[in-house]
Design an enzyme around this catalytic site. Structure first.
Site, PDB file in Angstrom:
ATOM      1  N   LYS A 115       0.812  -1.198   0.000  1.00  0.00           N
ATOM      2  CA  LYS A 115       0.000   0.000   0.000  1.00  0.00           C
ATOM      3  C   LYS A 115       0.852   1.258   0.000  1.00  0.00           C
ATOM      4  CE  LYS A 115      -3.468  -2.312   2.885  1.00  0.00           C
ATOM      5  NZ  LYS A 115      -4.056  -2.365   4.233  1.00  0.00           N
ATOM      6  N   GLY A 116       2.102   1.102   0.405  1.00  0.00           N
ATOM      7  CA  GLY A 116       2.946   2.254   0.701  1.00  0.00           C
ATOM      8  C   GLY A 116       3.185   3.232  -0.431  1.00  0.00           C
ATOM      9  N   GLU A 139       7.847   2.014  -6.081  1.00  0.00           N
ATOM     10  CA  GLU A 139       7.917   1.624  -4.666  1.00  0.00           C
ATOM     11  C   GLU A 139       8.020   2.870  -3.792  1.00  0.00           C
ATOM     12  OE1 GLU A 139       7.415  -0.293  -2.358  1.00  0.00           O
ATOM     13  OE2 GLU A 139       8.657  -2.070  -2.299  1.00  0.00           O
ATOM     14  N   LYS A 188      17.050   3.969   1.562  1.00  0.00           N
ATOM     15  CA  LYS A 188      17.874   3.844   2.783  1.00  0.00           C
ATOM     16  C   LYS A 188      19.090   3.006   2.430  1.00  0.00           C
ATOM     17  CE  LYS A 188      14.355   3.511   6.368  1.00  0.00           C
ATOM     18  NZ  LYS A 188      13.705   2.582   7.316  1.00  0.00           N
ATOM     19  N   PHE A 238      12.951   5.165  10.904  1.00  0.00           N
ATOM     20  CA  PHE A 238      11.642   4.645  10.524  1.00  0.00           C
ATOM     21  C   PHE A 238      10.758   5.836  10.159  1.00  0.00           C
ATOM     22  CE2 PHE A 238       7.301   3.388  11.138  1.00  0.00           C
ATOM     23  CZ  PHE A 238       7.267   2.184  10.455  1.00  0.00           C
ATOM     24  N   VAL A 239      10.332   5.893   8.916  1.00  0.00           N
ATOM     25  CA  VAL A 239       9.590   7.064   8.443  1.00  0.00           C
ATOM     26  C   VAL A 239       8.122   6.728   8.161  1.00  0.00           C
ATOM     27  CG1 VAL A 239      11.578   8.308   7.509  1.00  0.00           C
ATOM     28  CG2 VAL A 239      10.391   6.651   6.059  1.00  0.00           C
ATOM     29  N   ASP A 296       3.256   3.858   6.467  1.00  0.00           N
ATOM     30  CA  ASP A 296       2.471   3.750   7.699  1.00  0.00           C
ATOM     31  C   ASP A 296       3.281   3.340   8.913  1.00  0.00           C
ATOM     32  OD1 ASP A 296       2.918   1.043   6.775  1.00  0.00           O
ATOM     33  OD2 ASP A 296       1.423   0.440   8.255  1.00  0.00           O
ATOM     34  N   ARG A 301      -0.595   7.136   6.870  1.00  0.00           N
ATOM     35  CA  ARG A 301      -0.368   7.136   5.422  1.00  0.00           C
ATOM     36  C   ARG A 301      -0.842   8.436   4.779  1.00  0.00           C
ATOM     37  NH1 ARG A 301       0.850   1.828   3.971  1.00  0.00           N
ATOM     38  NH2 ARG A 301      -0.233   0.226   5.138  1.00  0.00           N
TER      39      ARG A 301
HETATM   40  P1  5GP Z   1      12.830  -3.826   2.162  1.00  0.00           P
HETATM   41  O1  5GP Z   1      12.345  -5.126   1.585  1.00  0.00           O
HETATM   42  O2  5GP Z   1      13.649  -3.000   1.201  1.00  0.00           O
HETATM   43  O3  5GP Z   1      13.557  -4.043   3.468  1.00  0.00           O
HETATM   44  O4  5GP Z   1      11.562  -3.014   2.598  1.00  0.00           O
HETATM   45  C1  5GP Z   1      10.636  -2.544   1.729  1.00  0.00           C
HETATM   46  C2  5GP Z   1       9.312  -2.302   2.421  1.00  0.00           C
HETATM   47  O5  5GP Z   1       9.429  -2.170   3.856  1.00  0.00           O
HETATM   48  C3  5GP Z   1       8.776  -0.977   1.948  1.00  0.00           C
HETATM   49  O6  5GP Z   1       8.017  -1.148   0.790  1.00  0.00           O
HETATM   50  C4  5GP Z   1       7.958  -0.512   3.144  1.00  0.00           C
HETATM   51  O7  5GP Z   1       6.657  -1.059   3.074  1.00  0.00           O
HETATM   52  C5  5GP Z   1       8.652  -1.109   4.346  1.00  0.00           C
HETATM   53  N1  5GP Z   1       9.558  -0.111   5.003  1.00  0.00           N
HETATM   54  C6  5GP Z   1      10.909  -0.076   4.979  1.00  0.00           C
HETATM   55  N2  5GP Z   1      11.381   0.963   5.686  1.00  0.00           N
HETATM   56  C7  5GP Z   1      10.298   1.617   6.169  1.00  0.00           C
HETATM   57  C8  5GP Z   1      10.125   2.789   6.956  1.00  0.00           C
HETATM   58  O8  5GP Z   1      11.062   3.490   7.387  1.00  0.00           O
HETATM   59  N3  5GP Z   1       8.848   3.151   7.231  1.00  0.00           N
HETATM   60  C9  5GP Z   1       7.759   2.428   6.797  1.00  0.00           C
HETATM   61  N4  5GP Z   1       6.555   2.893   7.130  1.00  0.00           N
HETATM   62  N5  5GP Z   1       7.884   1.318   6.054  1.00  0.00           N
HETATM   63  C10 5GP Z   1       9.141   0.916   5.735  1.00  0.00           C
END
Ligand code: 5GP
Length: 190
Positions: free
Chosen positions: A49-50, A105, A138, A159-160, A166, A172
């Site tokens: 959903k992000g 994404e 990140k 963590f954002v 969310d 969101r």
């Molecule tokens: P990854 O697989 O790269 O570790 O993470 C991707 C997913 O993790 C993102 O699409 C998101 O949904 C979630 N995510 C990663 N970091 C954050 C963050 O700082 N805040 C939030 N709300 N979601 C995050």
């Protein structure tokens, strides 16, 4: 009883303002469009959903003909951190063989989701062109060797929330990206 977030909005600090997001999204759209042939359609894949806010704002700037598709990824298990147990749970897509595909994404953290999606699309669909854009990057949290073709902002290991992102389903709707000063990325809830 109504569910309430256990972190309060008054604690939030603004990391990226609404205005800065808006300028960046326009700029990203202009640059992304240049890599796709002018008279060909683009299949824009919004990863729910992000990335919903980012994706709808991004496509408003496109002059190509586009089709929008929506997919949902779940990372299951009891982990609060990233896990490589990823699964596409809603993946009703048209045939994208030989099509121009843009995956949108919200954030790349460990890179596991980006790697999963990129491999999935390449193997299952063999598109003509596959471009990956993430609003946030990140880099410092990366666990697999992957970089998006385009990204908006590089951020620290915070963590954002906001602009689609969310915390336990909340925040969101914020028009900016914020963070809770005492939180680390490892608090991520999937
Ligand atoms: P990854 O697989 O790269 O570790 O993470 C991707 C997913 O993790 C993102 O699409 C998101 O949904 C979630 N995510 C990663 N970091 C954050 C963050 O700082 N805040 C939030 N709300 N979601 C995050």
């Amino acid at each position: 009883m109504t569910a309430m977030p256990d972190k309060q909005i008054s604690e939030l600090k603004v990391l990226i303002s609404e205005n800065d997001i808006s300028k960046k999204v326009k700029n990203l759209a202009e640059n992304i469009e240049k890599v796709f042939p002018e008279n060909e359609e683009i299949y824009v894949i919004c990863v729910l959903k992000g990335s919903v806010m980012f994706c709808v704002d991004l496509v408003k700037h496109f002059s190509h003909n586009i089709q929008m598709e929506f997919i949902r990824i779940s990372s299951y298990g009891h982990e609060t951190k990233s896990t490589n147990n990823l699964q596409a749970i809603d993946l009703t897509l048209p045939n994208l063989h030989n099509k121009n595909v843009l995956i949108v994404e919200d954030i790349i953290d460990t890179g596991l989701t980006a790697r999963f999606l990129t491999d999935l699309f390449k193997i299952k669909h063999s598109p003509k062109q596959l471009i990956f854009v993430s609003l946030l990057n990140k880099k410092c949290a990366r666990q697999v060797d992957i970089e998006p073709d385009f990204y908006g902002f590089e951020i620290d290991d915070k963590f954002v929330v906001g602009y689609g992102l969310d915390y336990k389903g909340f925040y969101r709707n914020l028009p900016y990206i914020g963070y809770f000063p005492d939180s680390k990325s490892s608090e991520k809830i999937s």
